[in-house]
Design an enzyme around this catalytic site. Structure first.
Site, mmCIF file in Angstrom:
data_model
loop_
_atom_site.group_PDB
_atom_site.id
_atom_site.type_symbol
_atom_site.label_atom_id
_atom_site.label_comp_id
_atom_site.label_asym_id
_atom_site.label_seq_id
_atom_site.Cartn_x
_atom_site.Cartn_y
_atom_site.Cartn_z
ATOM 1 N N PRO A 1 0.785 -1.233 0.000
ATOM 2 C CA PRO A 1 0.000 0.000 0.000
ATOM 3 C C PRO A 1 0.818 1.284 0.000
ATOM 4 C CG PRO A 1 -0.095 -1.054 2.153
ATOM 5 C CD PRO A 1 0.576 -2.021 1.233
ATOM 6 N N PHE A 2 2.147 1.173 0.259
ATOM 7 C CA PHE A 2 2.986 2.374 0.276
ATOM 8 C C PHE A 2 4.220 2.167 -0.609
ATOM 9 C CE2 PHE A 2 0.508 2.244 4.164
ATOM 10 C CZ PHE A 2 -0.140 3.470 4.084
ATOM 11 N N SER A 3 3.946 1.573 -1.758
ATOM 12 C CA SER A 3 4.983 1.275 -2.738
ATOM 13 C C SER A 3 5.474 2.559 -3.404
ATOM 14 C CB SER A 3 4.411 0.313 -3.782
ATOM 15 O OG SER A 3 5.298 0.117 -4.844
ATOM 16 N N GLU B 1 4.184 -0.005 5.159
ATOM 17 C CA GLU B 1 3.977 0.771 6.394
ATOM 18 C C GLU B 1 3.910 2.274 6.143
ATOM 19 O OE1 GLU B 1 5.874 1.260 10.905
ATOM 20 O OE2 GLU B 1 6.733 -0.186 9.486
ATOM 21 N N LYS C 1 4.231 -3.611 14.078
ATOM 22 C CA LYS C 1 5.048 -4.429 14.974
ATOM 23 C C LYS C 1 4.408 -5.794 15.094
ATOM 24 C CE LYS C 1 8.658 -2.285 15.840
ATOM 25 N NZ LYS C 1 9.782 -2.832 15.081
#
Length: 426
Positions: free
Chosen positions: A211-213, A229, A245
């Site tokens: 999702p944070f590529s 993340e 985590k």
């Protein structure tokens, strides 16, 4: 804002756009949410920015106070795309980086783009700059290959498994003494060889869509990231941080997958890690928050990705109007999920025990928009490539606590790094 309908899907367009733009522009930042529409508080916006009206580079030996003050001076309610390395910690606290570099990169680079496009399933919205002519040229281009075009490159860890275990045991002695509660300890991996950055990113994103590529080009320096993340996000006056985590591999069957999820949820170590990191992030956000506004909206949410299960917590606050958006980023940097607790002490320990300085790893890439919103990721699960000297760098880490088993932590690091090694080595 104008919109242009694509001949095909946006994914097919990107396979043409990245190599086409890479050959013509020195500066590119592509943020790819990979259709994770159910991610809490939404994933990255699907943005492609390129060309630079203004670009600023901060050398890694001049970081004290420079990074954040320069950001403040250059952000003028326009689009600003940003890379900040982990070494910019020296602009937050009175710290220094004492280890040799794993790869040559700047402490930070940011640019006001000439063009900003937002992609949907089959269209492009032109948020800034030109659209129709460039998009037409790209759509007539040949798509990038999604198979390896480079010779196999050997990627090696800079420390052995035995050395890793010995250092983890040394860190646990510090924890037992009370010097720290949790320490994120990382293994660096390096290699040397020529790769095609756009093709390599596209292969990585096929293997590990996240999702944070990110695909970023800063002249000769490339970031090819499959990050799951978020570091920090601002929506109007709400600040959001989402540390990860807790990691488990995927099972080969549904039954095995469910058993691994149960084991992850019930792990005393993972519960301890999450509690500590949530407390740390709450403390970071409180430095710029309205009194009483910091709260945990989700604790240890279980989310599944192609290769792993992860535990994600969401912490939110309301920004006090005496602080700026950049203040909120600065006072939370670097992200607690990649340091440990207590944060400043642990950063000093990391510099003493890790083999090289992290440089870009566990830094961040993201953007600020004209409405004073922002969104930044955590640069993990990433390949860093310097085209000038053909050096390749990547790292993987895990949280070391009192409960940690060194051999198991080593295997967790390998689980995280294997998709990147597989892409470069094959």
């Amino acid at each position: 804002m104008s919109s242009i309908r694509l001949h095909n899907t946006s994914a097919a367009f990107i396979t043409k756009a990245l190599p086409w733009l890479e050959s013509r522009y020195e500066t590119i930042s592509y943020l790819n949410p990979n259709n994770y529409d159910q991610y809490p508080r939404k994933p990255f916006r699907h943005l492609l920015a390129f060309g630079a009206e203004l670009q600023v580079e901060v050398p890694d030996d001049q970081t004290v106070f420079n990074v954040w003050n320069l950001l403040r001076s250059k952000y003028q309610k326009d689009w600003l795309f940003v890379f900040v390395s982990y070494e910019a910690k020296n602009s937050v606290e009175q710290l220094e980086s004492i280890r040799p570099k794993g790869i040559s990169s700047k402490a930070a680079t940011f640019f006001i783009p000439e063009h900003v496009w937002e992609l949907t399933a089959d269209s492009i919205h032109i948020l800034k700059g030109e659209g129709a002519t460039l998009i037409d040229e790209i759509q007539r281009a040949t798509a990038a290959s999604t198979t390896a075009s480079h010779a196999a490159i050997e990627i090696k860890p800079l420390i052995s498994k035995q050395t890793y275990i010995e250092r983890v045991e040394q860190l646990q002695k510090l924890i037992r003494k009370g010097d720290a509660y949790e320490i994120n300890y990382c293994i660096p991996f390096t290699g040397k060889g020529k790769i095609d950055p756009a093709e390599t990113y596209l292969r990585l994103n096929t293997l590990a869509p996240m999702p944070f590529s990110v695909f970023s080009k800063w002249k000769d320096f490339f970031i090819l990231s499959a990050s799951p993340e978020r570091f920090i996000k601002k929506e109007k006056e709400t600040i959001i941080s989402q540390p990860i985590k807790g990691t488990s591999k995927r099972g080969s069957t549904t039954a095995e997958d469910l058993a691994l999820i149960k084991e992850l949820n019930q792990s005393e170590k993972e519960q301890s890690e999450n509690t500590m990191i949530v407390d740390l992030v709450r403390n970071d956000l409180s430095r710029t928050a309205e009194t009483g506004s910091v709260h945990v909206s989700e604790f240890r949410g279980l989310y599944t990705f192609p290769h792993v299960h992860q535990l994600i917590s969401t912490i939110e606050s309301q920004l006090d109007n005496t602080f700026s958006a950049i203040d909120a980023i600065q006072h939370s940097f670097p992200m607690g999920s990649m340091t440990g607790a207590p944060k400043v002490k642990v950063m000093q320990i990391i510099d003493q025990y890790e083999a090289v300085s992290r440089g870009p790893f566990s830094g961040t890439v993201g953007y600020m928009d004209p409405e004073n919103n922002f969104d930044f990721n955590v640069l993990i699960r990433s390949i860093f490539y310097n085209a000038a000297d053909k050096n390749i760098f990547m790292e993987a880490g895990s949280a070391i606590t009192y409960y940690a088993d060194a051999a198991a932590e080593y295997e967790e690091c390998l689980l995280k790094i294997n998709p990147m090694i597989q892409i470069v080595s094959n």
